[in-house]
Structures are given as structure tokens and as C-alpha cells.
Design a protein around this motif. Structure first.
Motif, mmCIF file in Angstrom:
data_model
loop_
_atom_site.group_PDB
_atom_site.id
_atom_site.type_symbol
_atom_site.label_atom_id
_atom_site.label_comp_id
_atom_site.label_asym_id
_atom_site.label_seq_id
_atom_site.Cartn_x
_atom_site.Cartn_y
_atom_site.Cartn_z
ATOM 1 N N ARG A 150 0.866 -1.101 -0.033
ATOM 2 C CA ARG A 150 -0.132 0.054 -0.070
ATOM 3 C C ARG A 150 1.025 1.221 0.121
ATOM 4 N NH1 ARG A 150 -4.406 -1.412 -1.813
ATOM 5 N NH2 ARG A 150 -6.325 -1.973 -0.230
ATOM 6 N N ALA A 151 2.012 1.234 0.768
ATOM 7 C CA ALA A 151 2.867 2.492 0.784
ATOM 8 C C ALA A 151 3.688 2.649 -0.264
ATOM 9 C CB ALA A 151 3.873 2.152 2.104
ATOM 10 N N LEU A 152 3.797 1.558 -1.170
ATOM 11 C CA LEU A 152 4.433 1.731 -2.398
ATOM 12 C C LEU A 152 3.436 2.319 -3.472
ATOM 13 C CD1 LEU A 152 6.651 -1.395 -2.477
ATOM 14 C CD2 LEU A 152 7.306 1.076 -2.466
ATOM 15 N N GLY A 153 2.181 2.243 -3.223
ATOM 16 C CA GLY A 153 1.238 2.871 -4.235
ATOM 17 C C GLY A 153 0.668 1.734 -5.188
ATOM 18 N N ARG A 154 1.024 0.469 -5.040
ATOM 19 C CA ARG A 154 0.626 -0.569 -5.640
ATOM 20 C C ARG A 154 -0.883 -0.849 -5.144
ATOM 21 N NH1 ARG A 154 5.446 -2.582 -7.800
ATOM 22 N NH2 ARG A 154 6.957 -0.647 -7.781
ATOM 23 N N PHE A 155 -1.773 -1.801 -6.265
ATOM 24 C CA PHE A 155 -3.011 -2.189 -6.119
ATOM 25 C C PHE A 155 -3.645 -1.257 -5.429
ATOM 26 C CE2 PHE A 155 0.068 -5.942 -6.089
ATOM 27 C CZ PHE A 155 -0.286 -6.499 -7.099
ATOM 28 N N ALA A 156 -3.753 -0.108 -5.667
ATOM 29 C CA ALA A 156 -4.750 1.130 -5.148
ATOM 30 C C ALA A 156 -6.006 0.628 -4.970
ATOM 31 C CB ALA A 156 -4.281 2.441 -5.809
ATOM 32 N N ASP A 157 -6.757 -0.269 -6.115
ATOM 33 C CA ASP A 157 -7.931 -0.466 -6.400
ATOM 34 C C ASP A 157 -8.412 -1.508 -5.585
ATOM 35 O OD1 ASP A 157 -8.434 2.094 -7.574
ATOM 36 O OD2 ASP A 157 -7.806 0.857 -9.653
ATOM 37 N N LEU A 158 -7.471 -2.570 -5.158
ATOM 38 C CA LEU A 158 -7.956 -3.709 -4.423
ATOM 39 C C LEU A 158 -8.072 -3.515 -3.180
ATOM 40 C CD1 LEU A 158 -7.589 -6.428 -5.287
ATOM 41 C CD2 LEU A 158 -5.497 -6.756 -4.311
ATOM 42 N N PRO A 159 -9.343 -4.181 -2.802
ATOM 43 C CA PRO A 159 -9.777 -3.725 -1.377
ATOM 44 C C PRO A 159 -8.840 -4.661 -0.527
ATOM 45 C CG PRO A 159 -11.657 -4.728 -2.673
ATOM 46 C CD PRO A 159 -10.460 -5.022 -3.546
ATOM 47 N N PHE A 199 10.459 -19.464 -9.114
ATOM 48 C CA PHE A 199 10.018 -18.742 -8.234
ATOM 49 C C PHE A 199 9.317 -17.424 -8.426
ATOM 50 C CE2 PHE A 199 11.146 -17.889 -3.334
ATOM 51 C CZ PHE A 199 9.883 -17.820 -3.035
ATOM 52 N N VAL A 200 10.242 -16.617 -9.222
ATOM 53 C CA VAL A 200 9.837 -15.109 -9.552
ATOM 54 C C VAL A 200 8.548 -15.379 -10.425
ATOM 55 C CG1 VAL A 200 10.349 -13.163 -11.030
ATOM 56 C CG2 VAL A 200 12.186 -14.126 -9.584
ATOM 57 N N LEU A 201 8.445 -16.411 -11.215
ATOM 58 C CA LEU A 201 7.362 -16.376 -12.321
ATOM 59 C C LEU A 201 6.043 -16.781 -11.415
ATOM 60 C CD1 LEU A 201 8.932 -18.288 -15.030
ATOM 61 C CD2 LEU A 201 8.058 -16.018 -15.184
ATOM 62 N N GLN A 202 6.252 -17.607 -10.326
ATOM 63 C CA GLN A 202 5.200 -17.892 -9.552
ATOM 64 C C GLN A 202 4.654 -16.829 -8.907
ATOM 65 O OE1 GLN A 202 6.517 -21.024 -6.817
ATOM 66 N NE2 GLN A 202 6.403 -22.588 -8.328
ATOM 67 N N LEU A 203 5.397 -15.943 -8.457
ATOM 68 C CA LEU A 203 4.960 -14.833 -7.707
ATOM 69 C C LEU A 203 4.362 -13.636 -8.643
ATOM 70 C CD1 LEU A 203 7.782 -14.315 -4.934
ATOM 71 C CD2 LEU A 203 5.712 -15.603 -4.746
ATOM 72 N N GLN A 204 5.117 -13.713 -9.734
ATOM 73 C CA GLN A 204 4.406 -12.766 -10.692
ATOM 74 C C GLN A 204 2.924 -13.249 -11.251
ATOM 75 O OE1 GLN A 204 7.280 -13.144 -13.806
ATOM 76 N NE2 GLN A 204 8.363 -11.177 -13.118
ATOM 77 N N ILE A 206 0.983 -14.734 -9.171
ATOM 78 C CA ILE A 206 0.194 -14.397 -8.118
ATOM 79 C C ILE A 206 -0.256 -12.758 -8.231
ATOM 80 C CG2 ILE A 206 -0.075 -13.968 -5.621
ATOM 81 C CD1 ILE A 206 1.508 -16.483 -5.322
ATOM 82 N N LEU A 207 0.930 -11.885 -8.541
ATOM 83 C CA LEU A 207 0.771 -10.423 -8.152
ATOM 84 C C LEU A 207 -0.249 -9.969 -9.720
ATOM 85 C CD1 LEU A 207 4.066 -9.467 -7.313
ATOM 86 C CD2 LEU A 207 2.286 -9.249 -6.217
ATOM 87 N N LEU A 208 -0.021 -10.867 -10.828
ATOM 88 C CA LEU A 208 -0.954 -10.270 -11.832
ATOM 89 C C LEU A 208 -2.486 -10.731 -11.554
ATOM 90 C CD1 LEU A 208 -0.755 -9.518 -14.907
ATOM 91 C CD2 LEU A 208 -0.691 -11.990 -15.658
ATOM 92 N N ALA A 211 -3.443 -7.933 -9.460
ATOM 93 C CA ALA A 211 -3.867 -6.619 -10.402
ATOM 94 C C ALA A 211 -5.000 -6.766 -11.124
ATOM 95 C CB ALA A 211 -2.657 -6.356 -11.139
ATOM 96 N N HIS A 212 -5.326 -7.823 -11.406
ATOM 97 C CA HIS A 212 -6.558 -7.988 -12.547
ATOM 98 C C HIS A 212 -7.970 -8.500 -11.727
ATOM 99 C CE1 HIS A 212 -3.442 -7.522 -15.463
ATOM 100 N NE2 HIS A 212 -4.285 -7.040 -16.212
ATOM 101 N N TRP A 213 -7.794 -8.439 -10.379
ATOM 102 C CA TRP A 213 -9.057 -9.048 -9.696
ATOM 103 C C TRP A 213 -10.369 -7.882 -9.789
ATOM 104 C CZ3 TRP A 213 -9.706 -13.314 -6.336
ATOM 105 C CH2 TRP A 213 -10.793 -13.390 -5.692
ATOM 106 N N ARG A 214 -11.401 -8.267 -9.906
ATOM 107 C CA ARG A 214 -12.539 -7.674 -9.950
ATOM 108 C C ARG A 214 -13.638 -8.310 -8.971
ATOM 109 N NH1 ARG A 214 -9.343 -5.211 -11.695
ATOM 110 N NH2 ARG A 214 -9.233 -3.602 -13.648
ATOM 111 N N GLU A 215 -14.287 -7.554 -8.273
ATOM 112 C CA GLU A 215 -15.313 -8.283 -7.382
ATOM 113 C C GLU A 215 -16.407 -8.794 -8.220
ATOM 114 O OE1 GLU A 215 -15.124 -9.014 -4.292
ATOM 115 O OE2 GLU A 215 -13.252 -8.075 -3.690
#
Length: 218
Positions: A150-159, A199-204, A206-208, A211-215
Motif C-alpha cells: 500500500r505504501a508503495l502505491g501498488r494495487f490501489a483499487d484492490l480492497p 519462483f519469480v514467475l510463480q509470484l508474478q 499471483i501479483l498479476l 492486479a486484475h481482480w474484479r469483485e
């Protein structure tokens, strides 16, 4: 004039010796675990013997083996959270935060093999007290990661609840990867690089997904 009698309380070297004994007991338990022993099967006399101290010395530092185990869990949690927090706060122009964090984690696991062998076994079996402590530490780790993101300004729209879920998946992936890291043969840089990249790809992924999560409505 005769020297004043030195009592144990006035001995300036006593705190250092106490710290040394405590570390020796912690290391003794890890050494026994590294030899294939289950932590829950260890007795305090056995740990004291491995540390080359008398059994009574154990009680000066820990009430029982579970309390010793709790300190090992705390050591992993505090140190790893600090290292990853520092990795996330380095100038992003110096490279990917994700890749840098993965490298920090890989190096820490390799440098603390016995600690992670202990965590890996106790997380799924053994003492309920230690399982709960590890679970609590995972929760702290997850919440702190969410706050930093949150402090880095990432995923601002994610609950917040969803962000914590994403971070929880990251932490679980890290714990699962520890076993693979421990099983990695020494002196195999190609295998290690392949593992790091996977390992990096697995985490990417998850992050991807985060980033595209929509309720979903209703």
C-alpha cells in the motif's frame, strides 16, 4: 588490600556467558533436528548434553522445549521480515523489487538451513503450540507485506481483504519454496538459477491475478 569477593551477580562476564549458553542451547536443538530428529521428540537433557551444559542450565533460560522452539520461530520471523522490508525499500531503479526480494529470501534460507528445516517440519506437525506460533507469524508477515505494498502505491483499487489474500498466497509460496531450496544440491548454479526464475514467475502470476481482480456482483 584484599580484592573484594566477587559474587555471581557482580561478575561482569556473567551476562555474556548467559547469552552464550542460550545460543548454545538453541543451536544444539537445531543440530539435533538437522540430524533427522523431530523437534518434539527432543528432551531438555538431550539438548543440554548436545550444548555441553548441565540440565539445570536449560531451566535458567527456558521453561520447556516448546519455549525454546518459540524463540526459534521468533528469530526467523523477525530477521526475515527485516531483510525483506529492506529489500522492498531499495530504490526501484536498482532493479525489480520482486526479484531482489526472492534473492534475499533464497540467500537467507541457504544460510539458515537448520532453522528452515525446523520451520518446515513444525509447520505441518509436532507441537500445536509451535504450529500456532508459525501461523501467527505468517499472519504478521502477510499484514506487514500488505501495508508495505500500500505504501508503495501498488494495487490501489484492490480492497484490503483481497490484498491481504494476495500477500498470503505469496507467503505460502515462499514457505513451500523453502523445502525445494533445502533440497537443492550444492554447487549447482544452473539448478539454482532455474529455481529462482521459477519462483519469480510463480509470484508474478499471483501479483498479476491480484492486479486484475474484479469483485463479482451479487
Amino acid at each position: 588490600m584484599s580484592e573484594p569477593e566477587q559474587t555471581p551477580e557482580s561478575d561482569p562476564a556473567r551476562p555474556e556467558r548467559k547469552t552464550g549458553t542460550r545460543k548454545a542451547l538453541l543451536q544444539a536443538a537445531l543440530t539435533l533436528v538437522g540430524e533427522g530428529r523431530s523437534f518434539t521428540s527432543l528432551g531438555l537433557r538431550e539438548i543440554a548434553r548436545q550444548a555441553d551444559v548441565v540440565p539445570n542450565a536449560f531451566y535458567r533460560h527456558f521453561r520447556n522445549t516448546d519455549e525454546l522452539g518459540l524463540e526459534l520461530v521468533e528469530e526467523v520471523g523477525i530477521t526475515l521480515r527485516r531483510l525483506l522490508r529492506e529489500a522492498r525499500r531499495i530504490d526501484v531503479s536498482k532493479g525489480s523489487i520482486l526479484r531482489r526480494s526472492v534473492r534475499v529470501y533464497l540467500d537467507y534460507v541457504k544460510a539458515n538451513r537448520l532453522l528452515f528445516q525446523f520451520i518446515s517440519t513444525e509447520r505441518s506437525g509436532g507441537s500445536r503450540i509451535l504450529r500456532l506460533a508459525i501461523r501467527t507469524d505468517v499472519t504478521h508477515f502477510t499484514n506487514e507485506m500488505a501495508q508495505d505494498i500500500r505504501a508503495l502505491g501498488r494495487f490501489a483499487d484492490l480492497p484490503t481483504m483481497r490484498l491481504q489474500m494476495v500477500c498470503g498466497l505469496i507467503v505460502m509460496t515462499m514457505l513451500a519454496a523453502a523445502t525445494d531450496i533445502l533440497d537443492l544440491p550444492p554447487g549447482q548454479p544452473l539448478l539454482e538459477n532455474e529455481m529462482e526464475e521459477n519462483f519469480v514467475l510463480q509470484l508474478q502470476v499471483i501479483l498479476l491475478g491480484g492486479a486484475h481482480w474484479r469483485e463479482q456482483a451479487g
